[in-house]
Design a protein around this motif. Structure first.
Motif, mmCIF file in Angstrom:
data_model
loop_
_atom_site.group_PDB
_atom_site.id
_atom_site.type_symbol
_atom_site.label_atom_id
_atom_site.label_comp_id
_atom_site.label_asym_id
_atom_site.label_seq_id
_atom_site.Cartn_x
_atom_site.Cartn_y
_atom_site.Cartn_z
ATOM 1 N N ASP A 31 0.864 -1.114 -0.155
ATOM 2 C CA ASP A 31 0.021 -0.057 0.141
ATOM 3 C C ASP A 31 0.785 1.451 0.028
ATOM 4 O O ASP A 31 0.406 2.404 0.152
ATOM 5 C CB ASP A 31 -0.877 -0.132 1.205
ATOM 6 N N GLY A 32 2.158 1.229 0.022
ATOM 7 C CA GLY A 32 3.140 2.273 0.074
ATOM 8 C C GLY A 32 3.586 2.781 1.255
ATOM 9 O O GLY A 32 4.429 3.525 1.412
ATOM 10 N N GLY A 33 3.095 2.071 2.447
ATOM 11 C CA GLY A 33 3.539 2.594 3.722
ATOM 12 C C GLY A 33 4.857 1.726 3.895
ATOM 13 O O GLY A 33 5.291 0.970 3.408
ATOM 14 N N LEU A 34 5.635 2.687 4.728
ATOM 15 C CA LEU A 34 6.980 2.260 5.020
ATOM 16 C C LEU A 34 7.154 1.593 6.388
ATOM 17 O O LEU A 34 6.171 1.930 7.239
ATOM 18 C CB LEU A 34 7.946 3.540 5.229
ATOM 19 N N GLU A 35 8.189 0.701 6.634
ATOM 20 C CA GLU A 35 8.184 -0.105 7.924
ATOM 21 C C GLU A 35 9.873 -0.096 8.119
ATOM 22 O O GLU A 35 10.582 -0.575 7.179
ATOM 23 C CB GLU A 35 7.648 -1.437 7.727
ATOM 24 N N TYR A 36 10.287 0.314 9.663
ATOM 25 C CA TYR A 36 11.369 0.127 9.827
ATOM 26 C C TYR A 36 11.620 -1.162 10.651
ATOM 27 O O TYR A 36 10.555 -1.490 11.497
ATOM 28 C CB TYR A 36 11.706 1.022 11.111
ATOM 29 N N ARG A 37 12.532 -1.969 10.022
ATOM 30 C CA ARG A 37 12.921 -3.238 10.750
ATOM 31 C C ARG A 37 14.405 -3.146 11.104
ATOM 32 O O ARG A 37 15.168 -3.292 10.598
ATOM 33 C CB ARG A 37 12.584 -4.472 9.789
ATOM 34 N N GLY A 38 14.682 -3.346 12.198
ATOM 35 C CA GLY A 38 15.834 -3.293 12.872
ATOM 36 C C GLY A 38 16.181 -4.376 13.877
ATOM 37 O O GLY A 38 15.226 -4.886 14.447
ATOM 38 N N VAL A 39 17.494 -4.639 14.139
ATOM 39 C CA VAL A 39 18.073 -5.663 14.918
ATOM 40 C C VAL A 39 19.177 -5.276 15.585
ATOM 41 O O VAL A 39 20.171 -4.657 15.196
ATOM 42 C CB VAL A 39 18.276 -7.061 14.231
ATOM 43 N N ARG A 40 19.112 -5.495 16.958
ATOM 44 C CA ARG A 40 20.210 -5.130 17.862
ATOM 45 C C ARG A 40 20.965 -6.202 17.828
ATOM 46 O O ARG A 40 20.688 -7.550 18.266
ATOM 47 C CB ARG A 40 19.684 -4.580 19.086
ATOM 48 N N LEU A 41 22.278 -6.112 17.427
ATOM 49 C CA LEU A 41 23.212 -7.392 17.425
ATOM 50 C C LEU A 41 23.644 -7.964 18.477
ATOM 51 O O LEU A 41 23.924 -9.288 18.528
ATOM 52 C CB LEU A 41 24.434 -7.074 16.289
ATOM 53 N N SER A 42 23.934 -7.335 19.563
ATOM 54 C CA SER A 42 24.277 -7.901 20.934
ATOM 55 C C SER A 42 23.238 -9.037 21.530
ATOM 56 O O SER A 42 23.696 -9.881 22.008
ATOM 57 C CB SER A 42 24.416 -6.611 21.845
ATOM 58 N N ASP A 43 21.980 -8.924 21.155
ATOM 59 C CA ASP A 43 21.158 -9.950 21.594
ATOM 60 C C ASP A 43 20.132 -10.384 20.475
ATOM 61 O O ASP A 43 18.948 -11.021 20.857
ATOM 62 C CB ASP A 43 20.370 -9.750 22.841
ATOM 63 N N ASN A 44 20.180 -9.693 19.363
ATOM 64 C CA ASN A 44 19.368 -10.211 17.923
ATOM 65 C C ASN A 44 18.006 -9.908 18.436
ATOM 66 O O ASN A 44 16.959 -10.192 17.986
ATOM 67 C CB ASN A 44 19.373 -11.764 17.837
ATOM 68 N N ALA A 45 17.565 -8.778 19.132
ATOM 69 C CA ALA A 45 16.317 -8.135 19.441
ATOM 70 C C ALA A 45 15.732 -7.246 18.351
ATOM 71 O O ALA A 45 16.370 -6.570 17.815
ATOM 72 C CB ALA A 45 16.169 -7.167 20.809
ATOM 73 N N PRO A 46 14.722 -7.782 17.999
ATOM 74 C CA PRO A 46 14.057 -7.125 16.526
ATOM 75 C C PRO A 46 13.115 -6.049 17.038
ATOM 76 O O PRO A 46 12.703 -6.035 17.949
ATOM 77 C CB PRO A 46 13.269 -8.216 15.867
ATOM 78 N N LEU A 47 12.997 -5.226 15.973
ATOM 79 C CA LEU A 47 11.988 -4.220 16.225
ATOM 80 C C LEU A 47 11.392 -3.655 14.888
ATOM 81 O O LEU A 47 12.311 -3.337 14.029
ATOM 82 C CB LEU A 47 12.551 -2.797 16.851
ATOM 83 N N HIS A 48 9.987 -3.978 14.798
ATOM 84 C CA HIS A 48 9.457 -3.429 13.527
ATOM 85 C C HIS A 48 8.232 -2.160 14.021
ATOM 86 O O HIS A 48 7.576 -2.640 14.570
ATOM 87 C CB HIS A 48 8.653 -4.617 12.889
ATOM 88 N N LEU A 59 14.131 9.403 7.580
ATOM 89 C CA LEU A 59 13.310 8.510 8.029
ATOM 90 C C LEU A 59 12.948 8.270 9.494
ATOM 91 O O LEU A 59 14.113 7.997 10.230
ATOM 92 C CB LEU A 59 13.504 7.138 7.245
ATOM 93 N N VAL A 60 11.744 8.436 10.143
ATOM 94 C CA VAL A 60 11.404 8.557 11.487
ATOM 95 C C VAL A 60 10.272 7.498 12.140
ATOM 96 O O VAL A 60 9.233 7.446 11.390
ATOM 97 C CB VAL A 60 11.113 10.094 12.095
ATOM 98 N N ALA A 61 10.873 6.759 12.811
ATOM 99 C CA ALA A 61 9.760 5.835 13.428
ATOM 100 C C ALA A 61 9.817 5.969 14.984
ATOM 101 O O ALA A 61 10.825 6.479 15.777
ATOM 102 C CB ALA A 61 10.296 4.361 13.175
ATOM 103 N N SER A 62 8.574 5.941 15.727
ATOM 104 C CA SER A 62 8.524 6.064 17.204
ATOM 105 C C SER A 62 7.902 5.179 17.728
ATOM 106 O O SER A 62 7.036 4.182 17.285
ATOM 107 C CB SER A 62 7.650 7.391 17.446
ATOM 108 N N ASN A 63 8.375 4.800 19.031
ATOM 109 C CA ASN A 63 8.048 3.751 19.842
ATOM 110 C C ASN A 63 8.049 3.920 21.456
ATOM 111 O O ASN A 63 9.208 4.278 22.059
ATOM 112 C CB ASN A 63 8.548 2.275 19.413
ATOM 113 N N ASP A 64 6.997 3.924 21.877
ATOM 114 C CA ASP A 64 6.898 4.346 23.556
ATOM 115 C C ASP A 64 7.930 5.732 23.725
ATOM 116 O O ASP A 64 8.640 5.283 24.821
ATOM 117 C CB ASP A 64 7.255 3.148 24.109
ATOM 118 N N GLY A 65 7.712 6.768 22.927
ATOM 119 C CA GLY A 65 8.673 8.033 23.547
ATOM 120 C C GLY A 65 10.043 7.723 23.035
ATOM 121 O O GLY A 65 10.784 8.786 23.179
ATOM 122 N N VAL A 66 10.459 6.824 22.328
ATOM 123 C CA VAL A 66 11.859 6.675 21.576
ATOM 124 C C VAL A 66 11.644 6.737 20.026
ATOM 125 O O VAL A 66 10.783 6.104 19.685
ATOM 126 C CB VAL A 66 12.295 5.135 22.073
#
Length: 136
Positions: A31-48, A59-66
């Motif tokens: 639909d043209g929407g953008l998604e941030y997909r990140g992984v912290r390498l120290s523990d492989n924690a993903p964030l979408h 490009l700006v993404a927000s999550n719980d004030g971050v």
């Protein structure tokens, strides 16, 4: 690498970046929407997270004030005025899309060539061997 920093099969890769501590991809949904997909390498924690483009192109993404801000030069993670994490990219590529939208490639002289086709990225490098003559 099979990580959370990877577009789904129904998304198209827009950009990817790597720092010493994280991997990030920006994906475009059908639909043209953008998604941030990140992984912290120290523990492989993903964030979408959904991500938007600001007026300066960041490009700006927000999550719980971050806030996660991705530019071609760096990633900046902040909470209000406090910087949580800021790092320059070891590698960052943005795909350039053709008029048909099916596949294209982005090339930078002197750097690896990145070919983008849906969600597949292939990086190739060409190296010119040097020949040295023995002393004598």
């Amino acid at each position: 690498m099979d990580t959370g920093a990877r577009c789904d099969e129904n998304q198209t890769l827009m950009a990817y970046g790597r720092t010493s501590k994280s991997l990030v991809v920006i994906c475009v949904n059908r639909d043209g929407g953008l998604e941030y997909r990140g992984v912290r390498l120290s523990d492989n924690a993903p964030l979408h997270l959904p991500i938007t483009r600001s007026s300066d192109g960041t490009l700006v993404a927000s999550n719980d004030g971050v806030t996660y801000a991705v530019s071609p030069t760096q990633i900046l993670v902040s909470s209000g005025n406090d910087v949580i994490y800021k790092d320059s990219w070891i590698e960052f590529k943005e795909a350039s899309f053709s008029q048909s939208g099916t596949s294209s490639s982005a090339t930078t002289t002197g750097s690896p060539t990145t070919t983008v086709s849906t969600t597949t990225v292939t990086v190739t490098s060409s190296v010119t061997p040097t020949t040295t003559k023995p002393a004598g």
